[in-house]
Write an enzyme that holds these catalytic residues in place. Structure first.
Site, PDB file in Angstrom:
ATOM      1  N   ASP A 196      55.716 -64.283 146.159  1.00 23.87           N
ATOM      2  CA  ASP A 196      55.249 -64.492 147.535  1.00 23.87           C
ATOM      3  C   ASP A 196      53.721 -64.572 147.581  1.00 23.87           C
ATOM      4  O   ASP A 196      53.076 -63.905 148.388  1.00 23.87           O
ATOM      5  CB  ASP A 196      55.758 -63.394 148.470  1.00 23.87           C
ATOM      6  CG  ASP A 196      55.681 -63.792 149.943  1.00 23.87           C
ATOM      7  OD1 ASP A 196      55.535 -65.001 150.233  1.00 23.87           O
ATOM      8  OD2 ASP A 196      55.747 -62.900 150.809  1.00 23.87           O
ATOM      9  N   ILE A 215      56.293 -51.083 158.006  1.00 25.06           N
ATOM     10  CA  ILE A 215      54.916 -51.241 158.475  1.00 25.06           C
ATOM     11  C   ILE A 215      53.931 -50.836 157.380  1.00 25.06           C
ATOM     12  O   ILE A 215      54.269 -50.089 156.461  1.00 25.06           O
ATOM     13  CB  ILE A 215      54.637 -50.404 159.749  1.00 25.06           C
ATOM     14  CG1 ILE A 215      54.830 -48.902 159.464  1.00 25.06           C
ATOM     15  CG2 ILE A 215      55.473 -50.855 160.918  1.00 25.06           C
ATOM     16  CD1 ILE A 215      54.280 -48.020 160.575  1.00 25.06           C
ATOM     17  N   VAL A 216      52.705 -51.352 157.503  1.00 27.26           N
ATOM     18  CA  VAL A 216      51.587 -50.899 156.675  1.00 27.26           C
ATOM     19  C   VAL A 216      50.534 -50.366 157.628  1.00 27.26           C
ATOM     20  O   VAL A 216      50.179 -51.037 158.600  1.00 27.26           O
ATOM     21  CB  VAL A 216      50.988 -52.047 155.832  1.00 27.26           C
ATOM     22  CG1 VAL A 216      49.818 -51.525 154.994  1.00 27.26           C
ATOM     23  CG2 VAL A 216      52.047 -52.671 154.933  1.00 27.26           C
ATOM     24  N   VAL A 227      48.168 -52.063 160.246  1.00 27.04           N
ATOM     25  CA  VAL A 227      47.487 -53.280 159.769  1.00 27.04           C
ATOM     26  C   VAL A 227      48.469 -54.382 159.389  1.00 27.04           C
ATOM     27  O   VAL A 227      48.067 -55.507 159.111  1.00 27.04           O
ATOM     28  CB  VAL A 227      46.546 -52.971 158.575  1.00 27.04           C
ATOM     29  CG1 VAL A 227      45.392 -52.108 159.020  1.00 27.04           C
ATOM     30  CG2 VAL A 227      47.291 -52.324 157.416  1.00 27.04           C
ATOM     31  N   GLY A 228      49.768 -54.073 159.373  1.00 25.03           N
ATOM     32  CA  GLY A 228      50.759 -55.097 159.039  1.00 25.03           C
ATOM     33  C   GLY A 228      52.154 -54.631 159.388  1.00 25.03           C
ATOM     34  O   GLY A 228      52.465 -53.441 159.297  1.00 25.03           O
ATOM     35  N   THR A 229      52.981 -55.567 159.826  1.00 32.44           N
ATOM     36  CA  THR A 229      54.382 -55.255 160.117  1.00 32.44           C
ATOM     37  C   THR A 229      55.248 -56.380 159.568  1.00 32.44           C
ATOM     38  O   THR A 229      54.771 -57.489 159.334  1.00 32.44           O
ATOM     39  CB  THR A 229      54.648 -55.137 161.641  1.00 32.44           C
ATOM     40  OG1 THR A 229      54.291 -56.376 162.260  1.00 32.44           O
ATOM     41  CG2 THR A 229      53.853 -54.009 162.269  1.00 32.44           C
ATOM     42  N   GLY A 230      56.504 -56.084 159.362  1.00 35.40           N
ATOM     43  CA  GLY A 230      57.436 -57.103 158.878  1.00 35.40           C
ATOM     44  C   GLY A 230      58.829 -56.537 158.837  1.00 35.40           C
ATOM     45  O   GLY A 230      59.076 -55.402 159.270  1.00 35.40           O
ATOM     46  N   SER A 231      59.758 -57.327 158.288  1.00 31.28           N
ATOM     47  CA  SER A 231      61.139 -56.861 158.190  1.00 31.28           C
ATOM     48  C   SER A 231      61.243 -55.659 157.264  1.00 31.28           C
ATOM     49  O   SER A 231      62.185 -54.875 157.343  1.00 31.28           O
ATOM     50  CB  SER A 231      62.035 -57.997 157.683  1.00 31.28           C
ATOM     51  OG  SER A 231      61.542 -58.488 156.452  1.00 31.28           O
ATOM     52  N   PHE A 232      60.244 -55.479 156.370  1.00 33.62           N
ATOM     53  CA  PHE A 232      60.246 -54.379 155.400  1.00 33.62           C
ATOM     54  C   PHE A 232      59.917 -53.044 156.051  1.00 33.62           C
ATOM     55  O   PHE A 232      60.305 -51.992 155.569  1.00 33.62           O
ATOM     56  CB  PHE A 232      59.209 -54.666 154.307  1.00 33.62           C
ATOM     57  CG  PHE A 232      57.810 -54.801 154.845  1.00 33.62           C
ATOM     58  CD1 PHE A 232      57.011 -53.683 155.054  1.00 33.62           C
ATOM     59  CD2 PHE A 232      57.293 -56.042 155.159  1.00 33.62           C
ATOM     60  CE1 PHE A 232      55.730 -53.804 155.567  1.00 33.62           C
ATOM     61  CE2 PHE A 232      56.016 -56.169 155.673  1.00 33.62           C
ATOM     62  CZ  PHE A 232      55.232 -55.048 155.875  1.00 33.62           C
TER      63      PHE A 232
END
Length: 407
Positions: free
Chosen positions: A195, A83-84, A76-81
């Site tokens: 944020d 994934i979710v 449901v979400g990705t980023g530099s951190f």
């Protein structure tokens, strides 16, 4: 304006983790010594969708150990951190969100440390956490949180994609809960989110409860200790951050929330800057050129810098003609250059713009009850009686006193 020495201007999203930012990750001598994270390390966790993860929780203070298994369903979400992903607990059928982040074995994860004690209706709750490894011997921390299906970003897009404005009742309901969540994190754990944006505000489409999520950039701000200024997504970044301030306060979240309020009212971002310099230009086009005193409040190093003199655009002309004056007044109190002049999150909750929510017969448009709005607890600790009386409606106070008498 292009010559403003405002530092680097990379992506719109500031990196969620900066190792040089104070204690971004607290040093830990030995990962396994953290008894509260005694869940077994799961091996072979490369795949996501369809993968089953089993872990053990409990076992402290004489509690029985319990095995919990999760079936990963979708990202449901990705980023530099990292994934979710959404997952389902096989034992209970409950849906959860699992945030999987690469973990440096030498440090404690700050997001985990901040989320652990948090308990509020408008803040995402952490259920538990566990470690997992991959075939490449990478260690991941998995944060298991309650699953909320929508974001404020997608809810707003639902309206704008069909050329509609979000109904003002929902603007009130959503922004009130944003400020209530901020009032809690700012006062009880003393955390600045850093944020706040529509993508980090979750919405339950049935109850319309809003929850602040993603504490990957959050930090406890200590007076006198420097912080990184390149933080917060660009459209929602407070002007003192653009000016490179390192000793800012939680009022940067108030600015961000003001930007979210304006975006819900307008249907588009109020300050859509293409880079850091352009972001400041967009702000100046609305607020006008900051005075020397306002610049000093944001960053004293800039007081001698010459800015082109631009008059402020009247707030009532920023929004459409039928906009409630209370909405315009609240936006103007949030979006102030001087951080100390912005109202606090609790003061924002008490603003007349939200009076409709405090009416005894207030309901959702479909007739269902509102989500919890007035069950304040520790966040009222430093509030005046005058503010508390404005925050908690008389009909709620009567119910509370009746409940106390009956108990």
């Amino acid at each position: 304006m292009a010559s403003l020495p405002l530092g680097p201007q990379p992506h719109a999203l500031a990196p969620p983790l900066q190792l040089h930012d104070g204690d971004a990750l607290k040093r830990r001598p030995e990962l396994d010594s953290d008894k509260e994270m005694s869940a077994a390390v799961i091996e072979g966790n490369d795949a996501v969708t369809g993968h089953i993860i089993s872990t053990t929780i409990g076992g402290k203070n004489g509690e029985p150990k319990q095995t919990i298994s999760y079936m990963a369903e979708r990202v449901v979400g990705t980023g530099s951190f990292g994934i979710v992903f959404q997952a389902k607990c096989l034992e209970t059928g409950e849906s959860v969100a699992i945030k999987k982040v690469l973990q440096d074995r030498r440090y404690k994860n700050r997001e985990l440390q901040l989320m652990r004690p948090m308990d509020h209706p408008n803040v995402i709750s952490l259920k538990h956490c566990f470690f997992s490894t991959t075939s490449r011997d990478e260690l991941f921390l998995n944060l298991v949180m309650e699953y909320v299906p929508e974001t404020l970003y997608r809810v707003l897009r639902h309206y704008t994609s069909s050329n509609q404005r979000m109904p003002i009742f929902y603007v009130k309901l959503y922004t009130y809960q944003i400020f209530r969540g901020l009032a809690y994190i700012h006062t009880v754990p003393g955390v600045c989110h850093r944020d706040v944006k529509p993508q980090n505000l979750l919405v339950d489409p049935l109850t319309h409860q809003v929850k602040l999520c993603d504490f990957g950039s959050a930090k406890v701000l200590v007076k006198g200790e420097p912080n990184i200024s390149y933080i917060c997504s660009r459209y929602y970044r407070a002007p003192e951050l653009i000016f490179g301030a390192t000793e800012y306060t939680a009022s940067i979240d108030i600015w961000s929330a003001g930007c979210v309020l304006a975006e819900l009212l307008l249907g588009q971002p109020l300050f859509p800057g293409e880079n850091s310099v352009d972001q400041l230009v967009e702000i100046i086009k609305v607020l006008g050129t900051p005075t020397r005193e306002e610049i000093r409040c944001m960053n004293p190093n800039y007081t001698d810098f010459r800015f082109p003199q631009i008059k402020a655009h009247p707030w009532h002309k920023v929004f459409h003609k039928r906009m409630p004056p209370e909405a315009i007044d609240l936006a103007s109190r949030l979006l102030q250059y001087s951080p100390s002049l912005r109202c606090t999150a609790l003061e924002a909750c008490a603003h007349p713009f939200f009076n409709e929510l405090r009416e005894p017969n207030a309901r959702l448009p479909n007739g269902r009850p509102l989500p919890p709005l007035f069950n304040f607890k520790q966040e009222l600790g430093g509030a005046s009686m005058e503010l508390i009386n404005r925050l908690i409606p008389e009909h709620v106070r009567r119910q509370m006193s009746t409940g106390l008498q009956n108990s």
